[in-house]
Design an enzyme around this catalytic site. Sequence first.
Site, mmCIF file in Angstrom:
data_model
loop_
_atom_site.group_PDB
_atom_site.id
_atom_site.type_symbol
_atom_site.label_atom_id
_atom_site.label_comp_id
_atom_site.label_asym_id
_atom_site.label_seq_id
_atom_site.Cartn_x
_atom_site.Cartn_y
_atom_site.Cartn_z
ATOM 1 C CB THR A 95 -0.909 0.034 1.249
ATOM 2 O OG1 THR A 95 -0.078 0.031 2.420
ATOM 3 C CG2 THR A 95 -1.843 -1.156 1.281
ATOM 4 C CG ASP A 96 -0.076 4.418 -2.445
ATOM 5 O OD1 ASP A 96 -1.111 4.807 -1.866
ATOM 6 O OD2 ASP A 96 -0.049 4.200 -3.677
ATOM 7 C CB ALA A 97 0.919 8.051 1.843
ATOM 8 N N GLY A 140 -3.537 5.068 0.788
ATOM 9 C CA GLY A 140 -4.347 4.062 1.474
ATOM 10 C C GLY A 140 -4.699 2.856 0.621
#
Lengths: 135, 135, 135, 135
Positions: B14-16, B18
């Site tokens: 995942t990344d920031a 979400g």
Amino acid sequence: MPFEYDRTIRFAETDAAGVVYFAHVLSLCHEAYEASLIAAGFELKSFFQNSEQAFPIVHASVDFRRPIYCGDRAFISVAPQNSENSSEFNIYYEVFIKNKSVAVAQTRHVCIHPNQRSRQPLSHEILQWIKLYQV
Amino acid sequence: MPFEYDRTIRFAETDAAGVVYFAHVLSLCHEAYEASLIAAGFELKSFFQNSEQAFPIVHASVDFRRPIYCGDRAFISVAPQNSENSSEFNIYYEVFIKNKSVAVAQTRHVCIHPNQRSRQPLSHEILQWIKLYQV
Amino acid sequence: MPFEYDRTIRFAETDAAGVVYFAHVLSLCHEAYEASLIAAGFELKSFFQNSEQAFPIVHASVDFRRPIYCGDRAFISVAPQNSENSSEFNIYYEVFIKNKSVAVAQTRHVCIHPNQRSRQPLSHEILQWIKLYQV
Amino acid sequence: MPFEYDRTIRFAETDAAGVVYFAHVLSLCHEAYEASLIAAGFELKSFFQNSEQAFPIVHASVDFRRPIYCGDRAFISVAPQNSENSSEFNIYYEVFIKNKSVAVAQTRHVCIHPNQRSRQPLSHEILQWIKLYQV
């Protein structure tokens, strides 16, 4: 009893030296930790994006005993343990391939309020999870 | 019949924002391709570090239909297909979560001599693998 | 004098908790180590795929003091150090953002013959690199 | 004029075939896109975790012309372009090593309200960024 997890090492995890890139072994351990949370009934998405409590890693270490190759079937044991500090817990990992220990690792997690990032005591649910898999 | 593979989406993917970082969906597809090779009897380490023949990717594409979250159980279908070019093959992937298609992808592979990086016709073994899982 | 390296934290390094995924901090440190090798005149490709000697990591650890965000400009210091063991060296890293220490890390490397994976003493070249950047 | 970005290929990006793992080339392109946003005055953290608008990728493709190795100095051009659809834009990338084109790639982004994930027209700021670097 530690939680047991296994999966095949993937091509994306290797590097040009022909073995698994060192930092990816910690990701493999974290993945085993996630599997133990699922096994204990946690819902991963809300666990990792919870506005009430989060468990960021404050320390990690890993020792490499043998090289790990693409296609290897890795077995990972996950043993959480309470810390003397009521807002922290440790997880001890061991990675086996063909019954030989290839790596051991540790992560230390601290329970925080995600917004203020201030510490709080471990919740009942996470203490139950520790009890379930501690040695 | 396409090869079918499934696994749980991990936090590291995942990344920031979400959701799963876009390029990791192609890695997920490649992982499903690796699983299909194992299922067909290939030994992964020698497949990817073979001095006689290699199958590097010359083209990849992916379309994203819905966001993918940590903890989602993803089902990936892997359908290889012969190309008109005797030294190439294509793989078509579709990723499903809860019976909904969340992404489709494609990779094109070319068979080369790894040292000179010159093209060669697909080997008998890889043609057998294509036949096994093609639609 | 430690080697100094800096670069901007990227979106791919973050996770759904909104900060850099823990294991990626070790990759960031390794990248700074690579930059120090280039600065000392090493050619990276042959350094990491050398058939005469390789320097795999046998131990790594990292302590996280503050969260790291996408877009942060990170400054990393790289300080190698001889070990008592003539076939090993250590590297100590510290990561700073806006003049605050956000993480410290360590890697221990052992010099081996890549094929037999047996230990050998550190080469003259790597000893020179240690001397260049040690504290 | 396209935005120009360059950086050295890292060990973590390679795989056991000795070259850059295919999906990492798309991450390299995304990193160049991030650098173009910074150059145009955007603050990355708020850009990627904005509650008003987000620009998820709905399509990506990449063609590989030559292998990329650890230590290679890669130059990436980033050329955004308006789409006929007012809520979308495209980015075209080309990666060069020693003045030779080694890969071309494309990403298509759609502007959404992050919570409902419904489409919205591109904002003034992103239209300005497109104008700045479009061909």
